[in-house]
Design a protein around this motif. Structure first.
Motif, mmCIF file in Angstrom:
data_model
loop_
_atom_site.group_PDB
_atom_site.id
_atom_site.type_symbol
_atom_site.label_atom_id
_atom_site.label_comp_id
_atom_site.label_asym_id
_atom_site.label_seq_id
_atom_site.Cartn_x
_atom_site.Cartn_y
_atom_site.Cartn_z
ATOM 1 N N VAL A 1 8.556 23.378 52.804
ATOM 2 C CA VAL A 1 7.506 24.279 53.510
ATOM 3 C C VAL A 1 7.206 25.731 53.109
ATOM 4 C CG1 VAL A 1 8.743 25.124 55.622
ATOM 5 C CG2 VAL A 1 6.284 24.204 55.807
ATOM 6 N N LYS A 2 8.203 26.391 52.561
ATOM 7 C CA LYS A 2 8.047 27.733 52.052
ATOM 8 C C LYS A 2 7.306 27.895 50.927
ATOM 9 C CE LYS A 2 12.383 29.568 54.045
ATOM 10 N NZ LYS A 2 13.732 30.236 53.614
ATOM 11 N N SER A 3 7.261 26.746 50.313
ATOM 12 C CA SER A 3 6.392 26.649 48.980
ATOM 13 C C SER A 3 5.096 26.363 49.162
ATOM 14 C CB SER A 3 6.886 25.778 47.824
ATOM 15 O OG SER A 3 6.894 24.259 48.276
ATOM 16 N N PHE A 4 4.483 26.071 50.475
ATOM 17 C CA PHE A 4 3.438 25.685 50.862
ATOM 18 C C PHE A 4 2.455 27.007 50.950
ATOM 19 C CE2 PHE A 4 4.267 21.869 53.807
ATOM 20 C CZ PHE A 4 4.628 21.216 52.791
ATOM 21 N N PRO A 5 1.218 26.755 50.708
ATOM 22 C CA PRO A 5 0.145 28.353 50.817
ATOM 23 C C PRO A 5 0.347 28.866 52.183
ATOM 24 C CG PRO A 5 -1.085 26.462 49.992
ATOM 25 C CD PRO A 5 0.405 25.736 50.305
ATOM 26 N N GLN A 6 0.559 30.015 52.255
ATOM 27 C CA GLN A 6 0.612 30.924 53.631
ATOM 28 C C GLN A 6 -0.117 30.178 54.847
ATOM 29 O OE1 GLN A 6 2.551 33.173 54.641
ATOM 30 N NE2 GLN A 6 1.737 32.882 56.858
ATOM 31 N N GLY B 1 -8.707 21.492 49.045
ATOM 32 C CA GLY B 1 -8.644 20.337 48.318
ATOM 33 C C GLY B 1 -7.409 19.559 48.254
ATOM 34 N N ASP B 2 -6.322 20.186 48.638
ATOM 35 C CA ASP B 2 -4.927 19.705 48.837
ATOM 36 C C ASP B 2 -4.469 19.239 50.300
ATOM 37 O OD1 ASP B 2 -4.527 19.826 46.013
ATOM 38 O OD2 ASP B 2 -4.071 21.971 46.222
ATOM 39 N N THR B 3 -3.531 18.274 50.303
ATOM 40 C CA THR B 3 -3.337 17.799 51.565
ATOM 41 C C THR B 3 -1.884 18.057 51.747
ATOM 42 O OG1 THR B 3 -4.875 16.166 51.700
ATOM 43 C CG2 THR B 3 -3.001 15.804 53.157
ATOM 44 N N PHE B 4 -1.245 18.696 52.958
ATOM 45 C CA PHE B 4 0.209 18.776 52.991
ATOM 46 C C PHE B 4 0.567 18.277 54.296
ATOM 47 C CE2 PHE B 4 -1.637 22.092 50.513
ATOM 48 C CZ PHE B 4 -0.709 22.569 49.715
ATOM 49 N N ARG B 5 1.818 17.513 54.333
ATOM 50 C CA ARG B 5 2.086 17.037 55.394
ATOM 51 C C ARG B 5 3.798 17.631 56.052
ATOM 52 N NH1 ARG B 5 0.038 10.897 55.084
ATOM 53 N NH2 ARG B 5 -1.830 11.463 54.382
ATOM 54 N N ALA B 6 3.739 17.337 57.238
ATOM 55 C CA ALA B 6 5.090 17.692 57.893
ATOM 56 C C ALA B 6 5.424 16.585 58.904
ATOM 57 C CB ALA B 6 5.259 19.171 58.524
ATOM 58 N N PHE C 1 5.851 17.833 52.664
ATOM 59 C CA PHE C 1 5.321 17.815 51.170
ATOM 60 C C PHE C 1 3.920 17.967 51.220
ATOM 61 C CE2 PHE C 1 5.250 13.700 53.666
ATOM 62 C CZ PHE C 1 4.202 12.915 53.030
ATOM 63 N N GLN C 2 3.615 17.750 49.899
ATOM 64 C CA GLN C 2 2.203 17.960 49.434
ATOM 65 C C GLN C 2 1.835 16.607 48.936
ATOM 66 O OE1 GLN C 2 1.057 20.628 46.348
ATOM 67 N NE2 GLN C 2 -1.075 19.812 46.262
ATOM 68 N N LYS C 3 0.852 15.854 49.572
ATOM 69 C CA LYS C 3 0.501 14.591 48.944
ATOM 70 C C LYS C 3 -0.331 14.814 47.675
ATOM 71 C CE LYS C 3 -1.802 10.397 50.716
ATOM 72 N NZ LYS C 3 -2.830 10.332 49.715
ATOM 73 N N LYS C 4 0.145 13.929 46.949
ATOM 74 C CA LYS C 4 -0.435 13.903 45.406
ATOM 75 C C LYS C 4 -1.173 12.860 45.163
ATOM 76 C CE LYS C 4 2.676 16.910 44.229
ATOM 77 N NZ LYS C 4 2.670 18.390 43.371
ATOM 78 N N SER C 5 -0.991 11.849 45.784
ATOM 79 C CA SER C 5 -1.979 10.804 45.508
ATOM 80 C C SER C 5 -3.569 10.890 45.821
ATOM 81 C CB SER C 5 -1.558 9.253 46.462
ATOM 82 O OG SER C 5 -2.695 8.434 46.302
ATOM 83 N N LYS C 6 -4.271 10.584 44.982
ATOM 84 C CA LYS C 6 -5.710 10.870 45.277
ATOM 85 C C LYS C 6 -6.836 9.724 45.687
ATOM 86 C CE LYS C 6 -5.658 14.995 43.962
ATOM 87 N NZ LYS C 6 -5.454 16.051 44.755
ATOM 88 N N THR C 7 -5.992 8.428 45.901
ATOM 89 C CA THR C 7 -6.444 7.309 46.306
ATOM 90 C C THR C 7 -5.943 6.899 47.792
ATOM 91 O OG1 THR C 7 -4.718 5.959 45.442
ATOM 92 C CG2 THR C 7 -6.678 6.418 43.842
ATOM 93 N N GLY C 8 -6.914 6.954 48.800
ATOM 94 C CA GLY C 8 -6.395 6.477 50.097
ATOM 95 C C GLY C 8 -5.676 7.689 50.974
ATOM 96 N N ILE C 9 -5.545 7.460 52.056
ATOM 97 C CA ILE C 9 -5.004 8.460 52.871
ATOM 98 C C ILE C 9 -3.632 8.225 53.510
ATOM 99 C CG2 ILE C 9 -7.114 9.441 53.872
ATOM 100 C CD1 ILE C 9 -6.482 7.670 56.157
ATOM 101 N N ALA C 10 -2.913 6.980 53.031
ATOM 102 C CA ALA C 10 -1.791 6.406 53.458
ATOM 103 C C ALA C 10 -0.819 7.273 53.049
ATOM 104 C CB ALA C 10 -1.469 4.966 53.013
ATOM 105 N N THR C 11 0.352 7.414 53.651
ATOM 106 C CA THR C 11 1.684 8.285 53.079
ATOM 107 C C THR C 11 2.269 7.185 51.924
ATOM 108 O OG1 THR C 11 2.034 9.292 55.234
ATOM 109 C CG2 THR C 11 3.785 9.227 53.834
ATOM 110 N N GLY D 1 4.104 26.075 61.316
ATOM 111 C CA GLY D 1 4.719 26.643 62.074
ATOM 112 C C GLY D 1 4.124 26.778 63.456
ATOM 113 N N PHE D 2 2.923 27.074 63.689
ATOM 114 C CA PHE D 2 2.295 27.087 64.768
ATOM 115 C C PHE D 2 2.560 25.743 65.792
ATOM 116 C CE2 PHE D 2 -1.841 26.962 67.498
ATOM 117 C CZ PHE D 2 -1.470 27.591 68.655
#
Length: 134
Positions: free
Chosen positions: A33-38, A79-84, A100-110, A45-46
């Motif tokens: 999470v520390k590597s995620f954008p601010q 344009g990127d998706t991050f999940r906690a 983690f940052q979701k890398k897959s560009k196909t579908g929304i499933a984890t 965190g909120f």
């Protein structure tokens, strides 16, 4: 964001900067999470602050396949998706299981590998919680 949410987020940032929260981070969740954008770090965190104070963040939803008490925060940023993923089912404590940052560009499933990692870390959190209860 409403004025109240903005005010709560500023309050959270003030508390966070002073180390007022005790979340239990499993594995490399904190480092990730520390590597995620601010903006994403702030949202995650909120959201965890809201959990700790009895609330639920607008972007938190149950993680499919885990039943009640395991939730994920989904944050989209440029344009990127991050999940906690976290759980509150263990004695009122907040265990952050995976970020983690979701890398897959196909579908929304984890992705399956991420789900397996969450499953392993949930077992680890359960063991840690049992040890703390003794």
């Amino acid at each position: 964001m409403s004025h109240l949410q903005n005010s709560q987020q500023r309050h959270w940032l003030w508390l966070w900067s002073r180390g007022c929260f005790r979340w239990i981070w499993i594995g490399n969740s904190l480092e990730a999470v520390k590597s995620f954008p601010q903006a994403v770090r702030s949202e995650v965190g909120f959201a965890l602050y809201q959990v700790q104070t009895g609330g639920k963040h607008v972007n938190a939803k149950p993680l499919r396949g885990f039943g009640a008490g395991v939730l994920e925060i989904v944050s989209d940023h440029r344009g990127d998706t991050f999940r906690a993923v976290y759980t509150v089912r263990l004695a009122g404590r907040v265990y952050v299981l995976h970020t983690f940052q979701k890398k897959s560009k196909t579908g929304i499933a984890t992705p399956k590998a991420e789900m397996e990692l969450v499953r392993r870390r949930l077992k680890r959190a359960t063991k840690l919680n049992a040890a703390q209860e003794k």
